[in-house]
Design a protein around this motif. Sequence first.
Motif, PDB file in Angstrom:
ATOM      1  N   LEU A  97       0.819  -1.207   0.000  1.00  0.00           N
ATOM      2  CA  LEU A  97       0.000   0.000   0.000  1.00  0.00           C
ATOM      3  C   LEU A  97       0.856   1.261   0.000  1.00  0.00           C
ATOM      4  O   LEU A  97       1.947   1.291   0.574  1.00  0.00           O
ATOM      5  N   ALA A  98       0.342   2.303  -0.624  1.00  0.00           N
ATOM      6  CA  ALA A  98       0.952   3.625  -0.494  1.00  0.00           C
ATOM      7  C   ALA A  98       0.649   4.137   0.914  1.00  0.00           C
ATOM      8  O   ALA A  98      -0.479   4.006   1.391  1.00  0.00           O
ATOM      9  N   LYS A  99       1.679   4.666   1.565  1.00  0.00           N
ATOM     10  CA  LYS A  99       1.515   5.169   2.926  1.00  0.00           C
ATOM     11  C   LYS A  99       2.132   6.561   3.024  1.00  0.00           C
ATOM     12  O   LYS A  99       3.051   6.888   2.277  1.00  0.00           O
ATOM     13  N   PRO A 100       1.635   7.367   3.953  1.00  0.00           N
ATOM     14  CA  PRO A 100       2.228   8.699   4.115  1.00  0.00           C
ATOM     15  C   PRO A 100       3.669   8.595   4.629  1.00  0.00           C
ATOM     16  O   PRO A 100       4.048   7.607   5.269  1.00  0.00           O
ATOM     17  N   HIS A 115      -9.006  -6.456   4.889  1.00  0.00           N
ATOM     18  CA  HIS A 115      -8.492  -5.390   4.006  1.00  0.00           C
ATOM     19  C   HIS A 115      -9.566  -4.362   3.701  1.00  0.00           C
ATOM     20  O   HIS A 115      -9.621  -3.810   2.600  1.00  0.00           O
ATOM     21  N   ARG A 116     -10.386  -4.066   4.666  1.00  0.00           N
ATOM     22  CA  ARG A 116     -11.471  -3.094   4.523  1.00  0.00           C
ATOM     23  C   ARG A 116     -11.069  -1.791   5.218  1.00  0.00           C
ATOM     24  O   ARG A 116     -11.435  -1.541   6.361  1.00  0.00           O
ATOM     25  N   ASN A 119      -4.865   5.555   9.299  1.00  0.00           N
ATOM     26  CA  ASN A 119      -5.897   4.769   8.619  1.00  0.00           C
ATOM     27  C   ASN A 119      -6.548   5.607   7.514  1.00  0.00           C
ATOM     28  O   ASN A 119      -6.722   5.145   6.372  1.00  0.00           O
ATOM     29  N   PHE A 120      -6.892   6.856   7.825  1.00  0.00           N
ATOM     30  CA  PHE A 120      -7.505   7.739   6.836  1.00  0.00           C
ATOM     31  C   PHE A 120      -6.579   7.964   5.648  1.00  0.00           C
ATOM     32  O   PHE A 120      -6.999   7.860   4.489  1.00  0.00           O
ATOM     33  N   GLU A 121      -5.329   8.270   5.919  1.00  0.00           N
ATOM     34  CA  GLU A 121      -4.382   8.551   4.834  1.00  0.00           C
ATOM     35  C   GLU A 121      -4.124   7.321   3.968  1.00  0.00           C
ATOM     36  O   GLU A 121      -4.043   7.428   2.748  1.00  0.00           O
ATOM     37  N   VAL A 122      -3.988   6.158   4.583  1.00  0.00           N
ATOM     38  CA  VAL A 122      -3.771   4.932   3.801  1.00  0.00           C
ATOM     39  C   VAL A 122      -4.996   4.653   2.932  1.00  0.00           C
ATOM     40  O   VAL A 122      -4.874   4.312   1.758  1.00  0.00           O
ATOM     41  N   TRP A 123      -6.178   4.831   3.493  1.00  0.00           N
ATOM     42  CA  TRP A 123      -7.402   4.666   2.689  1.00  0.00           C
ATOM     43  C   TRP A 123      -7.426   5.681   1.541  1.00  0.00           C
ATOM     44  O   TRP A 123      -7.678   5.332   0.400  1.00  0.00           O
ATOM     45  N   ARG A 124      -7.145   6.952   1.852  1.00  0.00           N
ATOM     46  CA  ARG A 124      -7.187   8.012   0.845  1.00  0.00           C
ATOM     47  C   ARG A 124      -6.179   7.753  -0.275  1.00  0.00           C
ATOM     48  O   ARG A 124      -6.500   7.895  -1.457  1.00  0.00           O
ATOM     49  N   ASN A 167      -5.002   4.949  -1.298  1.00  0.00           N
ATOM     50  CA  ASN A 167      -5.181   3.672  -1.986  1.00  0.00           C
ATOM     51  C   ASN A 167      -6.612   3.416  -2.437  1.00  0.00           C
ATOM     52  O   ASN A 167      -6.903   2.339  -2.967  1.00  0.00           O
ATOM     53  N   ARG A 168      -7.512   4.348  -2.266  1.00  0.00           N
ATOM     54  CA  ARG A 168      -8.927   4.076  -2.515  1.00  0.00           C
ATOM     55  C   ARG A 168      -9.268   3.865  -3.979  1.00  0.00           C
ATOM     56  O   ARG A 168     -10.301   3.287  -4.278  1.00  0.00           O
ATOM     57  N   HIS A 169      -8.449   4.308  -4.897  1.00  0.00           N
ATOM     58  CA  HIS A 169      -8.780   4.185  -6.310  1.00  0.00           C
ATOM     59  C   HIS A 169      -8.094   3.027  -7.011  1.00  0.00           C
ATOM     60  O   HIS A 169      -8.313   2.804  -8.200  1.00  0.00           O
TER      61      HIS A 169
END
Length: 155
Positions: free
Chosen positions: A32-35, A93-94, A141-146, A148-150
């Motif tokens: 995953l892309a992470k900050p 992975h949700r 959690n927010f940044e990892v979701w943001r 990787n969401r697409h």
Amino acid sequence: MDWMLFLIFLVGCGAAATTGAMFQPGQWYDALAKPRWTPPDWVFPVTWTVLYLCIAAAAARVVVLDGNAYAMAFFAVQLAFNVLWTPIFFGLHRMKAALLVIVLLWASVAATLWHFWQLDWIAGLLFVPYLIWVSIATALNFEVWRLNRHNALRT
């Protein structure tokens, strides 16, 4: 502090911690892309060990006090959300569902801290690092979701 109560709460925290052993980050998380500000992997088990010691000590101080019903109810709620987050994020992975869980965890930790503080300021103080860590984890959690969401990963 009653050391037997401390050990009982520590066992409860240890049970909650087993989700971290059962649902480890692994290759999915590594990809995953992470900050840039993501803590190094070694920080997580060290931090959680210290936090669980503080959480157990705080609970052992409050459980024996009169008027602790709401404090202990919020304690139970925060521990339940604590247990839920890891399997939802790392197991299923949700990331978006995990974000909801961690926001609820943050709110229940804040409520526990507030109620503990009203009964025993030391117990409240022992919950401050936990609230700080959950705040960081919520942002992560927010940044990892943001970030990787697409992509094709489940979010």
